[in-house]
Design a protein around this motif. Sequence first.
Motif, PDB file in Angstrom:
ATOM      1  N   ASP A 240       0.824  -1.206   0.000  1.00 26.32           N
ATOM      2  CA  ASP A 240       0.000   0.000   0.000  1.00 26.32           C
ATOM      3  C   ASP A 240       0.859   1.257   0.000  1.00 26.32           C
ATOM      4  O   ASP A 240       0.634   2.187  -0.766  1.00 26.32           O
ATOM      5  N   PHE A 241       1.848   1.241   0.887  1.00 27.87           N
ATOM      6  CA  PHE A 241       2.729   2.404   0.999  1.00 27.87           C
ATOM      7  C   PHE A 241       3.395   2.691  -0.348  1.00 27.87           C
ATOM      8  O   PHE A 241       3.482   3.838  -0.788  1.00 27.87           O
ATOM      9  N   LYS A 244       0.959   4.410  -2.619  1.00 24.99           N
ATOM     10  CA  LYS A 244       0.675   5.791  -2.228  1.00 24.99           C
ATOM     11  C   LYS A 244       1.845   6.707  -2.508  1.00 24.99           C
ATOM     12  O   LYS A 244       1.685   7.822  -3.021  1.00 24.99           O
ATOM     13  N   ILE A 245       3.029   6.248  -2.156  1.00 20.83           N
ATOM     14  CA  ILE A 245       4.172   7.134  -2.305  1.00 20.83           C
ATOM     15  C   ILE A 245       4.485   7.362  -3.785  1.00 20.83           C
ATOM     16  O   ILE A 245       4.910   8.449  -4.186  1.00 20.83           O
ATOM     17  N   SER A 247       2.191   7.456  -6.122  1.00 23.53           N
ATOM     18  CA  SER A 247       1.197   8.447  -6.537  1.00 23.53           C
ATOM     19  C   SER A 247       1.631   9.845  -6.142  1.00 23.53           C
ATOM     20  O   SER A 247       1.575  10.775  -6.946  1.00 23.53           O
ATOM     21  N   LEU A 248       2.065   9.990  -4.896  1.00 24.65           N
ATOM     22  CA  LEU A 248       2.482  11.318  -4.426  1.00 24.65           C
ATOM     23  C   LEU A 248       3.652  11.843  -5.242  1.00 24.65           C
ATOM     24  O   LEU A 248       3.724  13.028  -5.562  1.00 24.65           O
ATOM     25  N   LEU A 316      10.308  12.381  -1.856  1.00 22.44           N
ATOM     26  CA  LEU A 316       9.288  11.432  -2.292  1.00 22.44           C
ATOM     27  C   LEU A 316       9.909  10.352  -3.159  1.00 22.44           C
ATOM     28  O   LEU A 316       9.595   9.173  -3.047  1.00 22.44           O
TER      29      LEU A 316
ATOM     30  N   TYR B 213      -3.607  15.450  -4.267  1.00 21.07           N
ATOM     31  CA  TYR B 213      -3.015  15.292  -2.934  1.00 21.07           C
ATOM     32  C   TYR B 213      -4.111  14.879  -1.945  1.00 21.07           C
ATOM     33  O   TYR B 213      -3.916  13.985  -1.118  1.00 21.07           O
ATOM     34  N   ARG B 215      -6.859  13.292  -2.394  1.00 16.82           N
ATOM     35  CA  ARG B 215      -7.278  11.898  -2.555  1.00 16.82           C
ATOM     36  C   ARG B 215      -6.221  10.949  -1.993  1.00 16.82           C
ATOM     37  O   ARG B 215      -6.521  10.053  -1.201  1.00 16.82           O
ATOM     38  N   VAL B 216      -4.959  11.162  -2.389  1.00 17.38           N
ATOM     39  CA  VAL B 216      -3.905  10.224  -1.985  1.00 17.38           C
ATOM     40  C   VAL B 216      -3.639  10.305  -0.483  1.00 17.38           C
ATOM     41  O   VAL B 216      -3.440   9.275   0.174  1.00 17.38           O
ATOM     42  N   PHE B 217      -3.635  11.509   0.072  1.00 17.60           N
ATOM     43  CA  PHE B 217      -3.442  11.645   1.527  1.00 17.60           C
ATOM     44  C   PHE B 217      -4.511  10.856   2.265  1.00 17.60           C
ATOM     45  O   PHE B 217      -4.236  10.163   3.248  1.00 17.60           O
ATOM     46  N   GLU B 219      -6.247   8.271   1.219  1.00 17.26           N
ATOM     47  CA  GLU B 219      -6.001   6.830   1.096  1.00 17.26           C
ATOM     48  C   GLU B 219      -4.836   6.388   1.959  1.00 17.26           C
ATOM     49  O   GLU B 219      -4.866   5.348   2.601  1.00 17.26           O
ATOM     50  N   TRP B 220      -3.798   7.222   1.960  1.00 17.75           N
ATOM     51  CA  TRP B 220      -2.601   6.870   2.706  1.00 17.75           C
ATOM     52  C   TRP B 220      -2.882   6.866   4.212  1.00 17.75           C
ATOM     53  O   TRP B 220      -2.390   6.020   4.961  1.00 17.75           O
ATOM     54  N   ILE B 223      -3.687   3.624   6.073  1.00 17.23           N
ATOM     55  CA  ILE B 223      -2.738   2.579   6.456  1.00 17.23           C
ATOM     56  C   ILE B 223      -1.731   3.046   7.498  1.00 17.23           C
ATOM     57  O   ILE B 223      -0.858   2.286   7.910  1.00 17.23           O
ATOM     58  N   GLU B 224      -1.837   4.297   7.920  1.00 16.17           N
ATOM     59  CA  GLU B 224      -0.893   4.794   8.918  1.00 16.17           C
ATOM     60  C   GLU B 224      -1.562   4.914  10.281  1.00 16.17           C
ATOM     61  O   GLU B 224      -2.754   5.181  10.376  1.00 16.17           O
TER      62      GLU B 224
END
Lengths: 467, 405
Positions: A240-241, A244-245, A247-248, A316, B213, B215-217, B219-220, B223-224
């Motif tokens: 998952d990470f 996400k990373i 994408s960022l 990133l 940003y 959207r992704v934040f 989603e992220w 998991i945190e």
Amino acid sequence: MSRTIDDVVSPTQTNTIPADISGQMLDLDEDDDFEVFSKDSTLADGSMFNASMQTSPGSMVNQCKFEEDEDGDSKDIFITVDNPESHVTAIETFITYRVLTKTTRSEFDNSEYEVRRRYQDFHWLKGKLEEAHSTLIVHPLPEKFVVKGMVERFNGDFIETRRKALHKFLNRIADHPILSCSEDFKVFLSAQAWELTTYKKQGPGFLSRMGETVRAVANSVRGVKNRPEEFTAIQEYVEDFSNKISSLDKVTQRIVKEQKEYLEELKEYGPTYTLWSGSEEELAEQLKGVAGCIERCCQETEEQVGHLSDTLVPVLHEYVLCAETLKAVLRRRDNIQAEFEAKNEALATKKVDRDAESSDLGFVWGSLLGKNPEEARHQRQERLDGEIEELKVEIDKLEDRVEWANNALKGDWVRWQRSMRGDLKSAFLSTAEKNVDYYEKCLAVWETFLLSQRTEPSEETDRDNTS
Amino acid sequence: MVEIEKGTSLLRKMEISVAEAEKRTGKNTVNMQEIYTVYLIETRPVDALTEGITPDSLWRRYSEFELLRNYLLVTYPFVVVAPLPEKRAEIVWHKLSADNMDPDFVERRRVGLENFLLRVASHPVLCNDNIFYIFLTEVRNHLLIFNLSVFFLQADSRLKAVNAAFRVKNPDGRFTELKHYSDELQTVLSQLLRVRARVADRLYGVYKVHGNYGRVFSEWSAIEKEMGDGLQSAGHHMDAYAASVDDILEEEEHYADQLKEYLFYTDALRAVCRKHELTQFELEMVALDLACKKQQKEELVTGTVRTFSLKGMTSKLFGQETAEQREAKLQVLEQQLEEGEEAVKEKNTESDEFVKTAWVDIERFKDQKDRDLKEALISYAVMQISMCKKGIQVWTNAKECFNKM
């Protein structure tokens, strides 16, 4: 008995270890940070260096040391990477970087070293570290090649970006309680160019390295059967990470692109007001004022984009690479466990064999050749017993290895998460701060202009609002 | 949005607005179904403001406004007549709003038409025009449309005459300068509007990408553990940031419309200059004709032929005229000379009148332009300030959230 990957500690066979290690070991005993782990790299008995040390109760204490290590006060080694230079030989052109080390650590002969290293050397170091510590998380190197566009290897921005990443790479290793004690690391920082070349040539030969690779592949194909739940959880997180990373990373690069295009248009906008002011009398001054404001905002925008490119984008990108590193580390841990499981299965099979009533072909042949069946069976039993004993010894070692690998990974995982949080938090914070600063500066520009135009601000605002 | 002088007579008596827009369907001149938009013109006596008296109203479409304006152009050639808003959306920052049926475009056009009526109503000369009053108030306007169309057809040919190319020997220097100014202004405003539209487009892109940003934040954050809250709320601020650009750019459209009005005004300026050139040209033609006639008289009297003419040639070849013939010719010439002198005097007066009245209106226009554009530039600065303040707020909030990570 063939050596497993983790047994490779080639440094012990070179001449760069000071003759008198005992003194050093005494020192290290007094130094909390390096109690057990530093013994890895300085043990003369390379082949027996293995996991058993780390799984002793003492090593549990050292797991805790991971956390204590984080404060900067105990930092006793400072590394900088700078001064890129181009070298031209008959065969190739390449860049070297100056690596400057200042340290008070006693395993170093001097307190200062200055060497020149090229990317290949960094790559070698990373490989050695991963070999020796396959389940520790080594900070990623900048990529070997950049596919994006036609970026030359010798383009100024590219070199600078790489330099910063290499600097970070070495400092991360220096901060790591285990990795920073690596002999390879020490040699990397201190050896002159020709010394390093000699040093690199040692170590397991090509064939044995091939053998290791083949075994690693076989292990990964076999797969691990009973992965502990916590590692499955880590793996899912890493998946998952990683998404996400990535994408960022892409989003941020897109923002940089859009911002640059905005800047290009803005640069044409201001001059148009100046052009207009040339045709006007009453309005000329005001128009020039607006043109000036837009130009100043251009400068601020340029700075803001630069900051984004320098601060957020590289971080990133680094963590995109980190995600890949993590996946590799998890795979390697799985392989270690798989090997252990395989040997266990082999043991079980052998035991079954030994206890089984023979329909063994060998027994049949033996009887044909006139051997006493009773004697043949006894011989066979003895042989199998011996093999079983050998297997048990191997399995013990592998079990230790698995446990050590798991503990190392668990400890490093906590450490990694903390530094990931720290890095990303500070990068995003810095970006947000810069953006606030950007808008504040632009605000000041326009407010100054407005002040110069108005006599009574409030009256004007009212009129504007009603129109 | 427009600084209207309330002092003029019409606006003291009545309030004018273009209140609404509606779609209609109908058959056009070639008997095909078409959809068009009509605008509601509302007028109300000023002193009845407080009593809730419903305003008089009628519907008119864009082409009727065009008829009115052309009528004004032709009838008051010395006036810089306010322009109409664009017929078609041309310089747009966002491809979507290029559609004539787009509600934003229709709305901006409504505002532009109201602005036009207010400009005319506040003009010291135009506000007294009867046709304008009928345009605003008369519902049974079929006759009006017929009259206006006939008038327009006649006016059209006059306008064409004005637009035709001709050479003027001694134009008034001020008008030449004015023509240059209006050409320059047109060029620079077109360029300005185009670049502004491109800048707006890019700005839109920058803001909208930040929505990713968000959207992704989000989603992220799922998991945190420790970072989750900070990321989640930062994501919301990124969404807010991305959304804020719509209002910012909508406001800027008003600024662009103010500039566009003056871009279109340059046509009116040029029309006045051309009218001057036409009157000047006519004067010069008449004066030239007079000079010719004088010359002919002189030749006739003195018997010398200074210029080549067929008459001269034939008289040389075939002999001179008789004295009686000459006398007759002289009398005709004298008559023509008299008429000619009259014509020149008339044209001179006409020209002088035109220059005087035109220049009064041009000065009025210049003052209006300086005032309006000054206000527009100030409002632009105010918009930029507002945009910066919003940016500061969003990123300060985001910073707080990142701090909690």
